[in-house]
Design an enzyme around this catalytic site. Structure first.
Site, PDB file in Angstrom:
ATOM      1  N   PHE A 216      -6.680  -3.674   8.086  1.00  0.00           N
ATOM      2  CA  PHE A 216      -6.383  -4.220   9.620  1.00  0.00           C
ATOM      3  C   PHE A 216      -4.945  -4.612   9.767  1.00  0.00           C
ATOM      4  O   PHE A 216      -4.337  -4.287  10.827  1.00  0.00           O
ATOM      5  CB  PHE A 216      -7.319  -5.226   9.910  1.00  0.00           C
ATOM      6  CG  PHE A 216      -6.703  -6.527   9.673  1.00  0.00           C
ATOM      7  CD1 PHE A 216      -5.923  -7.376  10.464  1.00  0.00           C
ATOM      8  CD2 PHE A 216      -6.997  -7.167   8.502  1.00  0.00           C
ATOM      9  CE1 PHE A 216      -5.615  -8.699  10.497  1.00  0.00           C
ATOM     10  CE2 PHE A 216      -6.651  -8.462   8.181  1.00  0.00           C
ATOM     11  CZ  PHE A 216      -5.957  -9.250   9.205  1.00  0.00           C
ATOM     12  N   LYS A 217      -4.135  -4.601   8.663  1.00  0.00           N
ATOM     13  CA  LYS A 217      -2.843  -5.293   8.729  1.00  0.00           C
ATOM     14  C   LYS A 217      -1.774  -4.083   9.156  1.00  0.00           C
ATOM     15  O   LYS A 217      -0.836  -4.467   9.790  1.00  0.00           O
ATOM     16  CB  LYS A 217      -2.042  -5.724   7.498  1.00  0.00           C
ATOM     17  CG  LYS A 217      -3.228  -6.742   6.647  1.00  0.00           C
ATOM     18  CD  LYS A 217      -3.132  -8.216   7.676  1.00  0.00           C
ATOM     19  CE  LYS A 217      -3.934  -9.204   6.917  1.00  0.00           C
ATOM     20  NZ  LYS A 217      -3.384 -10.025   5.947  1.00  0.00           N
ATOM     21  N   ASP A 218      -2.153  -2.883   8.883  1.00  0.00           N
ATOM     22  CA  ASP A 218      -1.697  -1.843   9.395  1.00  0.00           C
ATOM     23  C   ASP A 218      -1.480  -1.860  10.949  1.00  0.00           C
ATOM     24  O   ASP A 218      -0.199  -1.278  11.457  1.00  0.00           O
ATOM     25  CB  ASP A 218      -2.300  -0.333   9.219  1.00  0.00           C
ATOM     26  CG  ASP A 218      -2.279  -0.141   7.385  1.00  0.00           C
ATOM     27  OD1 ASP A 218      -1.276  -0.510   6.885  1.00  0.00           O
ATOM     28  OD2 ASP A 218      -3.268   0.187   6.914  1.00  0.00           O
TER      29      ASP A 218
ATOM     30  N   LEU B 290       1.515  -4.347  11.433  1.00  0.00           N
ATOM     31  CA  LEU B 290       2.731  -3.908  10.699  1.00  0.00           C
ATOM     32  C   LEU B 290       3.404  -2.539  10.554  1.00  0.00           C
ATOM     33  O   LEU B 290       4.695  -2.505  10.521  1.00  0.00           O
ATOM     34  CB  LEU B 290       2.481  -4.207   9.071  1.00  0.00           C
ATOM     35  CG  LEU B 290       2.324  -5.660   8.794  1.00  0.00           C
ATOM     36  CD1 LEU B 290       1.824  -5.924   7.515  1.00  0.00           C
ATOM     37  CD2 LEU B 290       3.743  -6.622   8.824  1.00  0.00           C
TER      38      LEU B 290
ATOM     39  N   THR C 149      -1.786  -7.725   3.413  1.00  0.00           N
ATOM     40  CA  THR C 149      -0.355  -7.783   3.930  1.00  0.00           C
ATOM     41  C   THR C 149       0.736  -6.945   3.376  1.00  0.00           C
ATOM     42  O   THR C 149       1.503  -6.127   3.729  1.00  0.00           O
ATOM     43  CB  THR C 149      -0.011  -8.958   4.182  1.00  0.00           C
ATOM     44  OG1 THR C 149      -0.874  -9.641   5.312  1.00  0.00           O
ATOM     45  CG2 THR C 149       1.435  -9.238   4.924  1.00  0.00           C
TER      46      THR C 149
END
Length: 530
Positions: free
Chosen positions: A112-114, A117, A154
């Site tokens: 989900f960090k994509d 980021l 992350t």
């Protein structure tokens, strides 16, 4: 729109300054001067919008067109999400009539960090390019040294968002041996010259403390122009609000949404809080934790304290070190966090609403900053802070929390694989599904639960295989493993061991690379461990 530190004192910043600064020098986190309301016609106008169209609309509420024009913003959004594997970017999947999964793992690193980021990396590049274009010929270009701590996802998402970007170096700290093999490989097999992985002999909280200390060191920060990729960076939170809106529009008409969010650092669920405060209809947000349950315990008692989560005893810590044991290692390692950094942002709103009496807006804001500063100093010095009953009731107005054990996590993975159709959940998503199941019995009939699925199950093969090994129909390579992961563990790696988990050791690494960083962005790569 301007942004200020949750601990006050610092000057307010523009969106560009907020993104490039990351963490305030006084340790505070930047928040907007106000939370904007949605346009009156948003429900009808936005109902058929794509993820990227929603992004432009919502981001525009927080970013002045004088800073980023609408056309520039659309170009940044389009560039950020063109590599995602699903046309909806964050598709919603129905498991049964009452349970949906919001799949956030369709970006380049399957996490989900994509979502945040990829956008943050492009914002960094956009702002630096614009600043450098204004410089006189021959003037030294402005650069950014990005530092971040990761409990797993992350790091790889930040690296993929910043690899090979001009005038940016990235240093990612991860706790050695405490991330999954796939997560470690995703980070350390990226050999672009501007990417540096540091394996710290310690916990994620050690890594996070080091990063915060680097930002608080004003001379070091100024010398290297530090930038933040952790969810302490406001742009991360803002980007994550978008998928709450997309999920709302994809639900059956008339359903009330209850978002269930597996969380460690409180960033993903905080994005839902901002969406709720903006006007998105939803039931109370569910904070789903594993055995590292500082957040679940706060919602029970109003005490935000570092204790030994293995038995719930008040073995209070100081200076980030836990008495009676450190962070408990679980099957959901990205949530193995002792202190949830983003919780400070929520504490500011709770202080503003629950602690401050009649006063002007500025006086209330200043008083809330002073309260948060006092609370966070108490957490650092005493290992705990106890909020008032009025503050706790405010927290309970918008959130409910639930703790999930490893045993419950495994059972949830098994039960959803055995359902029809079968669904393979990673252990973090399973924490959310388990918490949803526990709390569903308290919901009214019209409520449906949307569990945020935070990572692809292939990233946590040990937990998934452990849960499903006895199922004769299950085959990990056939049912779970994406082609992108095949052979990943055998690729060349580059990583620096940091044997002493302290800020001075990490400074030496950063400075050793800074000395070899020239105007052409080429690096001589030191190989020695620290």
């Amino acid at each position: 729109m301007r942004y200020f530190s949750t601990r006050g004192a610092e000057p307010s910043l523009s969106f560009e300054e907020t993104v490039l600064t990351g963490l305030a020098l006084n340790g505070g986190l930047y928040i907007p001067e106000y939370i904007p309301s949605l346009p009156k016609d948003w429900q009808t106008k936005w109902k058929d919008y794509s993820f990227t169209e929603l992004s432009v609309e919502i981001l525009s509420l927080y970013i002045s067109p004088e800073e980023i024009s609408r056309n520039e913003l659309r170009a940044l959004v389009d560039k950020s999400y063109r590599t995602f594997r699903h046309p909806d970017i964050t598709p919603i999947k129905k498991l049964n009539d009452k349970t949906y999964v919001l799949e956030l793992f369709h970006g380049p690193t399957f996490a989900f960090k994509d979502v945040a980021l990829q956008l943050l990396g492009n914002l960094f590049e956009f702002f630096l390019a614009r600043r450098n274009a204004r410089k006189a010929p021959g003037e030294k270009p402005e650069r950014l040294t990005v530092v971040g701590a990761t409990s797993g996802d992350t790091g790889s998402a930040a690296i993929y968002g910043l690899r090979n970007k001009a005038n940016i170096s990235i240093f990612i700290l991860h706790p050695k041996g405490r991330v999954s093999p796939i997560q470690e490989a995703q980070m350390t097999t990226v050999t672009d010259a501007n990417v540096h992985n540091l394996a710290v002999h310690g916990t994620f909280d050690d890594c996070q403390d080091i990063v915060k200390a680097l930002f608080a060191d004003a001379p070091f920060n100024a010398a290297h122009h530090l930038g933040a990729v952790n969810s302490i960076n406001w742009a991360r939170i803002l980007a994550q609000t978008i998928y709450y809106f997309l999920a709302y529009f994809r639900l059956p008409h008339g359903a009330e949404a209850q978002f269930v969010v597996p969380t460690g650092n409180f960033g993903d669920v905080l994005a839902g809080y901002y969406a709720k405060r903006m006007g998105l209809p939803m039931a109370r947000l569910v904070v789903a934790t594993n055995a590292n349950d500082i957040l679940a315990r706060f919602w029970r008692s109003g005490a935000y304290e570092k204790v030994d989560s293995s038995d719930g005893a008040a073995n209070v810590v100081s200076d980030g070190k836990q008495a009676g044991g450190s962070v408990k290692e679980t099957l959901s390692p990205a949530m193995d966090i002792l202190v949830s950094s983003n919780f400070e942002r929520l504490l500011w709103y709770l202080a503003y609403e629950g602690e401050i009496g009649n006063a002007t807006d500025k006086a209330k804001r200043d008083a809330a900053c002073a309260t948060v500063d006092r609370w966070m100093r108490a957490v650092k010095s005493d290992g705990r802070v106890q909020v008032s009953s009025s503050v706790l009731e405010l927290a309970r107005r918008d959130f409910v929390a639930e703790r999930v054990s490893d045993e419950q996590t495994l059972e949830t993975i098994r039960s959803y694989y055995a359902s029809e159709p079968p669904y393979v959940a990673d252990p973090h998503t399973a924490v959310g599904l388990s918490a949803a199941r526990i709390l569903a019995k308290h919901n009214p009939p019209q409520t449906v639960q949307i569990v945020l699925s935070t990572a692809h199950p292939a990233k946590f093969s040990e937990a998934v295989t452990r849960a499903l090994h006895s199922s004769p129909s299950f085959n990990f390579e056939r049912d779970v493993l994406p082609s992108e992961f095949k052979g990943l563990l055998e690729k060349e790696r580059r990583v620096i061991d940091v044997e002493i988990p302290d800020v001075e050791s990490v400074k030496k690494v950063i400075e050793s690379f800074a000395d070899t960083f020239d105007n052409t962005q080429k690096l001589q790569v030191p190989t020695a461990s620290v």
